[in-house]
Enzyme design. Structure first.
Site, PDB file in Angstrom:
ATOM      1  N   ASP A   9       0.832  -1.203   0.000  1.00  0.00           N
ATOM      2  CA  ASP A   9       0.000   0.000   0.000  1.00  0.00           C
ATOM      3  C   ASP A   9       0.866   1.253   0.000  1.00  0.00           C
ATOM      4  OD1 ASP A   9       0.705  -0.670   2.668  1.00  0.00           O
ATOM      5  OD2 ASP A   9      -0.982   0.465   3.461  1.00  0.00           O
ATOM      6  N   GLU A  43      -2.175   7.332   7.780  1.00  0.00           N
ATOM      7  CA  GLU A  43      -3.556   7.722   7.515  1.00  0.00           C
ATOM      8  C   GLU A  43      -4.567   6.859   8.268  1.00  0.00           C
ATOM      9  OE1 GLU A  43      -2.621   4.594   4.476  1.00  0.00           O
ATOM     10  OE2 GLU A  43      -1.547   6.313   5.280  1.00  0.00           O
ATOM     11  N   GLU A  44      -4.241   5.609   8.496  1.00  0.00           N
ATOM     12  CA  GLU A  44      -5.195   4.717   9.150  1.00  0.00           C
ATOM     13  C   GLU A  44      -5.470   5.075  10.600  1.00  0.00           C
ATOM     14  OE1 GLU A  44      -2.511   3.481   7.541  1.00  0.00           O
ATOM     15  OE2 GLU A  44      -3.201   2.099   5.996  1.00  0.00           O
ATOM     16  N   ASP A  64      -4.030   5.748  -2.573  1.00  0.00           N
ATOM     17  CA  ASP A  64      -3.911   4.667  -1.593  1.00  0.00           C
ATOM     18  C   ASP A  64      -4.379   3.368  -2.229  1.00  0.00           C
ATOM     19  OD1 ASP A  64      -3.431   3.340   0.819  1.00  0.00           O
ATOM     20  OD2 ASP A  64      -4.499   4.832   2.009  1.00  0.00           O
ATOM     21  N   HIS A 144      -2.353  -4.902   3.890  1.00  0.00           N
ATOM     22  CA  HIS A 144      -1.589  -4.866   5.140  1.00  0.00           C
ATOM     23  C   HIS A 144      -1.093  -6.241   5.575  1.00  0.00           C
ATOM     24  CE1 HIS A 144      -3.588  -0.983   5.132  1.00  0.00           C
ATOM     25  NE2 HIS A 144      -2.537  -0.574   5.819  1.00  0.00           N
TER      26      HIS A 144
END
Length: 176
Positions: A9, A43-44, A64, A144
């Site tokens: 990612d 960002e998460e 993303d 992820h």
């Protein structure tokens, strides 16, 4: 054309951005407004673009991954243009512009909504930035973890980002 690795990612997003910059430099492209290429990694968890923007930034196009999963319309081919993430819808004008660029340039795309997903756009808005936001994604399987993407999506997103950077600013206040 499939690429398998861990943490694609971030790696793929950087590769897309650098490829777009290199293509624009190679042809001597001029952007109609200043363009700032920013890289974030959190960002998460709500940090992302919360403190990286300044008052001169009128719009932000985030890049993303878009997980391909049951109930999602993302694809490992072409660009996936996000209509909304968990923080709400993205800017209508920017999103429409992205669709128009894809249509006009023959860049394959699909639209999707990411109900359980958070992007840099959310952190910028929540931090109080007055900025239009949009999100383009490349389809990824198994986000992820040990991930898989296709080079077609990477190329497609990079083409869109480069075209967006040189496109005319439609809303006059954004050009200022």
């Amino acid at each position: 054309g499939f690429i398998n690795s861990r943490h694609l990612d971030d790696k793929a997003g950087v590769a897309i951005t650098l490829a777009a910059i290199e293509a624009l430099e190679r042809i001597g492209a001029q952007t109609p407004v200043d363009t700032h290429w920013l890289f974030t990694i959190a960002e998460e968890v709500g940090v992302g673009a919360s403190s990286i923007l300044n008052g001169d930034v009128a719009s932000m196009l985030a890049i993303d991954n878009g997980t391909t999963a049951p109930g999602q319309n993302s694809s490992e081919f072409g660009v996936t243009i996000a209509m909304a993430d968990q923080s709400g819808p993205f800017d209508y004008h920017l999103t429409k512009k992205l669709v128009d660029i894809c249509t006009g340039c023959g860049i394959p795309f699909q639209k999707d909504v990411f109900r359980y997903y958070r992007s840099d756009s959310a952190s910028a808005i929540e931090a109080g930035h007055d900025v239009r936001t949009a999100l383009v994604t490349f389809g990824v399987d198994a986000s992820h973890g040990y991930e898989r993407i296709h080079s077609h999506a990477l190329t497609s997103v990079s083409r869109l980002v480069a075209e967006f950077a040189v496109s005319r600013v439609v809303i006059s206040r954004d050009a200022r």
